[in-house]
Design an enzyme around this catalytic site. Structure first.
Site, PDB file in Angstrom:
ATOM      1  N   CYS A  80       0.823  -1.212   0.000  1.00 21.76           N
ATOM      2  CA  CYS A  80       0.000   0.000   0.000  1.00 21.76           C
ATOM      3  C   CYS A  80       0.867   1.276   0.000  1.00 21.76           C
ATOM      4  O   CYS A  80       1.436   1.606  -1.031  1.00 21.76           O
ATOM      5  CB  CYS A  80      -1.001  -0.045   1.141  1.00 21.76           C
ATOM      6  SG  CYS A  80      -2.413   1.026   0.846  1.00 21.76           S
ATOM      7  N   ARG A 109      -2.439   7.260  -6.315  1.00 20.75           N
ATOM      8  CA  ARG A 109      -2.802   7.206  -4.889  1.00 20.75           C
ATOM      9  C   ARG A 109      -4.309   7.229  -4.729  1.00 20.75           C
ATOM     10  O   ARG A 109      -5.002   7.867  -5.509  1.00 20.75           O
ATOM     11  CB  ARG A 109      -2.252   8.422  -4.148  1.00 20.75           C
ATOM     12  CG  ARG A 109      -0.794   8.372  -3.866  1.00 20.75           C
ATOM     13  CD  ARG A 109      -0.380   9.622  -3.118  1.00 20.75           C
ATOM     14  NE  ARG A 109      -0.715   9.563  -1.701  1.00 20.75           N
ATOM     15  CZ  ARG A 109      -0.959  10.638  -0.953  1.00 20.75           C
ATOM     16  NH1 ARG A 109      -0.960  11.838  -1.491  1.00 20.75           N
ATOM     17  NH2 ARG A 109      -1.212  10.502   0.324  1.00 20.75           N
ATOM     18  N   ILE A 138      -7.130  -0.540   1.730  1.00 22.04           N
ATOM     19  CA  ILE A 138      -7.486   0.623   2.570  1.00 22.04           C
ATOM     20  C   ILE A 138      -6.919   1.888   1.920  1.00 22.04           C
ATOM     21  O   ILE A 138      -5.705   2.082   1.907  1.00 22.04           O
ATOM     22  CB  ILE A 138      -6.918   0.472   4.005  1.00 22.04           C
ATOM     23  CG1 ILE A 138      -7.375  -0.859   4.629  1.00 22.04           C
ATOM     24  CG2 ILE A 138      -7.332   1.658   4.874  1.00 22.04           C
ATOM     25  CD1 ILE A 138      -6.648  -1.213   5.920  1.00 22.04           C
ATOM     26  N   ARG A 139      -7.798   2.686   1.347  1.00 23.87           N
ATOM     27  CA  ARG A 139      -7.354   3.870   0.590  1.00 23.87           C
ATOM     28  C   ARG A 139      -6.139   3.517  -0.270  1.00 23.87           C
ATOM     29  O   ARG A 139      -5.092   4.177  -0.236  1.00 23.87           O
ATOM     30  CB  ARG A 139      -7.047   5.044   1.530  1.00 23.87           C
ATOM     31  CG  ARG A 139      -8.299   5.599   2.201  1.00 23.87           C
ATOM     32  CD  ARG A 139      -8.013   6.748   3.142  1.00 23.87           C
ATOM     33  NE  ARG A 139      -7.452   7.917   2.436  1.00 23.87           N
ATOM     34  CZ  ARG A 139      -8.159   8.758   1.687  1.00 23.87           C
ATOM     35  NH1 ARG A 139      -9.438   8.552   1.497  1.00 23.87           N
ATOM     36  NH2 ARG A 139      -7.585   9.787   1.122  1.00 23.87           N
ATOM     37  N   HIS A 178      -3.059  -5.198   1.774  1.00 22.18           N
ATOM     38  CA  HIS A 178      -2.324  -5.401   3.036  1.00 22.18           C
ATOM     39  C   HIS A 178      -2.375  -6.849   3.502  1.00 22.18           C
ATOM     40  O   HIS A 178      -3.175  -7.171   4.396  1.00 22.18           O
ATOM     41  CB  HIS A 178      -2.987  -4.580   4.146  1.00 22.18           C
ATOM     42  CG  HIS A 178      -2.901  -3.109   3.992  1.00 22.18           C
ATOM     43  ND1 HIS A 178      -1.874  -2.359   4.511  1.00 22.18           N
ATOM     44  CD2 HIS A 178      -3.743  -2.234   3.398  1.00 22.18           C
ATOM     45  CE1 HIS A 178      -2.086  -1.077   4.242  1.00 22.18           C
ATOM     46  NE2 HIS A 178      -3.205  -0.980   3.568  1.00 22.18           N
ATOM     47  N   GLU A 180      -0.501  -8.177   5.463  1.00 19.13           N
ATOM     48  CA  GLU A 180      -0.050  -8.200   6.866  1.00 19.13           C
ATOM     49  C   GLU A 180      -1.209  -8.128   7.859  1.00 19.13           C
ATOM     50  O   GLU A 180      -1.034  -8.429   9.033  1.00 19.13           O
ATOM     51  CB  GLU A 180       0.960  -7.059   7.127  1.00 19.13           C
ATOM     52  CG  GLU A 180       0.403  -5.632   7.126  1.00 19.13           C
ATOM     53  CD  GLU A 180       0.284  -5.022   5.722  1.00 19.13           C
ATOM     54  OE1 GLU A 180       0.351  -5.768   4.721  1.00 19.13           O
ATOM     55  OE2 GLU A 180       0.102  -3.787   5.637  1.00 19.13           O
TER      56      GLU A 180
HETATM   57  N1  GLN Z   1      -3.456   6.368   0.900  1.00 18.85           N
HETATM   58  C1  GLN Z   1      -2.230   6.095   1.596  1.00 18.85           C
HETATM   59  C2  GLN Z   1      -1.046   6.858   0.993  1.00 18.85           C
HETATM   60  O1  GLN Z   1      -1.181   7.559   0.063  1.00 18.85           O
HETATM   61  C3  GLN Z   1      -1.914   4.613   1.590  1.00 18.85           C
HETATM   62  C4  GLN Z   1      -2.916   3.877   2.447  1.00 18.85           C
HETATM   63  C5  GLN Z   1      -2.408   2.646   3.093  1.00 18.85           C
HETATM   64  O2  GLN Z   1      -1.207   2.354   3.182  1.00 18.85           O
HETATM   65  N2  GLN Z   1      -3.345   1.901   3.619  1.00 18.85           N
HETATM   66  O3  GLN Z   1       0.025   6.740   1.478  1.00 18.85           O
END
Ligand code: GLN
Length: 203
Positions: A80, A109, A138-139, A178, A180
């Site tokens: 991520c 991103r 997650i995002r 992720h 992890e």
């Molecule tokens: N949106 C985050 C970034 O730009 C990454 C999100 C994440 O690692 N869960 O760094």
């Protein structure tokens, strides 16, 4: 083999736990100083906030040391935010956002948009057997464009378009999701056994 996890911000503890759970002959350790980077054979860049991690790496004088080791061939896995940090180019970056780079790719991103900020999806991962890998996003970023040396290991389809979410360029591995925090340690096993393979053989 000693594997460092960059522990400036983000979910580095979960990566340490995932590496420990592999039950392989490796030692996973948190990295916060330049002197500690010299002591590890491979590195994990955790999920978190890529701009914050890059800024902290600058303030702690880790940035250049890390970048040098990455380009000198140290195996690195980024999840991520870690994927963003391994990208040579970033779309929708924060102003002045820096990355270590290493993978010839452009990542976007927060690519999946607001409605699905976070979601889980089963992912077919090239080179990992035993069924789909559980992907927790997650995002998350996705990969928009890759150079010819980059291998796509997994994709997600959105609006009928395929987006790479796991890529490898030689000693560098990156996932949008992720593993992890999914309880499925097969991506970490892949990193240690496939990507760091030469290091294991040498020990
Ligand atoms: N949106 C985050 C970034 O730009 C990454 C999100 C994440 O690692 N869960 O760094």
């Amino acid at each position: 083999m000693k594997i460092g996890v960059l522990a400036l911000q983000g979910d580095f503890r979960e990566h340490i736990a995932a590496l420990d759970s592999l039950d392989l002959d490796i030692e996973a350790t948190e990295i916060r100083r330049a002197s500690e980077i010299a002591e590890v054979d491979a590195l994990v860049l955790p999920g978190g906030e890529s701009t914050t991690i890059a800024k902290l790496a600058r303030s702690f004088d880790l940035f250049d040391v890390l970048q040098k080791r990455i380009s000198a061939g140290m195996p690195v896995y980024g999840s991520c935010a870690g994927m963003i940090l391994l990208a040579d180019r970033v779309v929708d970056a924060a102003r002045g956002q820096e990355t270590f780079g290493g993978i010839d790719m452009t990542v976007r991103r927060n690519a999946f948009g607001r409605q699905i900020d976070s979601f889980e999806m089963d992912i077919d991962f090239e080179g990992i057997n035993g069924g789909a890998v559980k992907g927790v996003f997650i995002r998350a970023p996705w990969v928009e464009e890759i150079g010819q040396n980059v291998e796509v290991l997994a994709t997600v389809t959105q609006d009928e378009l395929l987006h790479p979410v796991a890529v490898r360029q030689g000693h560098l591995l990156a996932t949008s999701f992720h593993p992890e925090i999914s309880g499925d340690n097969r991506v970490h096993r892949y990193f240690v056994q496939q990507v760091c393979q030469n290091l294991l053989v040498g020990k």
